[in-house]
Design a protein around this motif. Structure first.
Motif, short mmCIF file in Angstrom:
data_model
loop_
_atom_site.label_atom_id
_atom_site.label_comp_id
_atom_site.label_asym_id
_atom_site.label_seq_id
_atom_site.Cartn_x
_atom_site.Cartn_y
_atom_site.Cartn_z
N GLN A 15 0.83 -1.20 0.00
CA GLN A 15 0.00 0.00 0.00
C GLN A 15 0.87 1.25 0.00
O GLN A 15 0.54 2.24 -0.66
N GLY A 16 1.98 1.21 0.72
CA GLY A 16 2.90 2.34 0.73
C GLY A 16 3.49 2.62 -0.64
O GLY A 16 3.56 3.78 -1.07
N ARG A 47 -10.36 10.40 -4.22
CA ARG A 47 -10.27 10.20 -2.77
C ARG A 47 -11.17 9.04 -2.33
O ARG A 47 -10.76 8.19 -1.55
N ASP A 48 -12.40 9.00 -2.84
CA ASP A 48 -13.32 7.91 -2.49
C ASP A 48 -12.83 6.58 -3.07
O ASP A 48 -12.87 5.56 -2.41
N ALA A 49 -12.38 6.63 -4.32
CA ALA A 49 -11.94 5.40 -4.99
C ALA A 49 -10.72 4.80 -4.30
O ALA A 49 -10.57 3.58 -4.26
N ALA A 50 -9.86 5.65 -3.75
CA ALA A 50 -8.64 5.15 -3.10
C ALA A 50 -8.95 4.23 -1.93
O ALA A 50 -8.13 3.40 -1.57
N GLY A 51 -10.12 4.34 -1.36
CA GLY A 51 -10.51 3.47 -0.26
C GLY A 51 -11.13 2.16 -0.70
O GLY A 51 -11.39 1.29 0.12
N GLU A 52 -11.36 2.02 -1.99
CA GLU A 52 -11.98 0.80 -2.52
C GLU A 52 -10.94 -0.31 -2.70
O GLU A 52 -9.81 -0.04 -3.11
N PRO A 53 -11.34 -1.55 -2.41
CA PRO A 53 -10.41 -2.67 -2.65
C PRO A 53 -10.04 -2.72 -4.14
O PRO A 53 -10.87 -2.53 -5.00
N GLY A 54 -8.80 -2.91 -4.39
CA GLY A 54 -8.33 -3.04 -5.77
C GLY A 54 -7.88 -1.74 -6.41
O GLY A 54 -7.22 -1.78 -7.45
N PHE A 55 -8.23 -0.60 -5.84
CA PHE A 55 -7.84 0.66 -6.47
C PHE A 55 -6.33 0.81 -6.53
O PHE A 55 -5.77 1.15 -7.57
N LEU A 56 -5.65 0.57 -5.40
CA LEU A 56 -4.20 0.72 -5.38
C LEU A 56 -3.52 -0.30 -6.28
O LEU A 56 -2.51 0.00 -6.92
N ALA A 92 -3.57 -7.54 -4.71
CA ALA A 92 -4.69 -8.15 -5.44
C ALA A 92 -4.52 -9.64 -5.67
O ALA A 92 -5.50 -10.33 -5.96
N GLY A 93 -3.29 -10.14 -5.60
CA GLY A 93 -3.04 -11.54 -5.88
C GLY A 93 -3.23 -11.85 -7.36
O GLY A 93 -3.82 -11.09 -8.10
N GLY A 94 -2.68 -12.96 -7.79
CA GLY A 94 -2.88 -13.42 -9.17
C GLY A 94 -2.18 -12.57 -10.20
O GLY A 94 -1.46 -11.64 -9.90
#
Length: 99
Positions: A15-16, A47-56, A92-94
């Motif tokens: 994440q960093g 900003r909202d999307a950054a908190g969603e799984p997979g965005f990073l 995300a794996g894979g």
């Protein structure tokens, strides 16, 4: 960034790296525009999307799709290019979907 040779990345380390990559994009108007088009979101939604799984993980996939951008980021961040793939995997794996 420290050398993490011989160990897998934690989600926090990944994440960093991804957050640092997003910050670098935000400093370059042309690149952030390309990223927004790639991701299908508007500037007001980052900003909202950054908190969603997979965005990073998506941020890292964007870098992985552009070698010049990837190499510039890695040089600026002081990390090996393979760390981007390792961070994406940790998040995300894979295999990435674009391959």
């Amino acid at each position: 960034m420290k050398n993490m040779q011989g160990k897998s990345l934690s989600v926090e380390e990944a994440q960093g790296i991804a957050t640092e990559a997003l910050l670098q994009l935000s400093r370059e108007p042309e690149q952030i525009g390309r990223f927004l088009a790639f991701s299908g979101i508007g500037p007001e939604m980052i900003r909202d999307a950054a908190g969603e799984p997979g965005f990073l993980a998506g941020v890292l996939e964007f870098y992985m799709a552009d070698e010049a951008l990837l190499l510039t980021f890695c040089e600026n961040a002081g990390i090996r290019p393979t760390m981007i793939a390792a961070a994406r995997f940790a998040l995300a794996g894979g295999e990435p979907d674009y391959a």
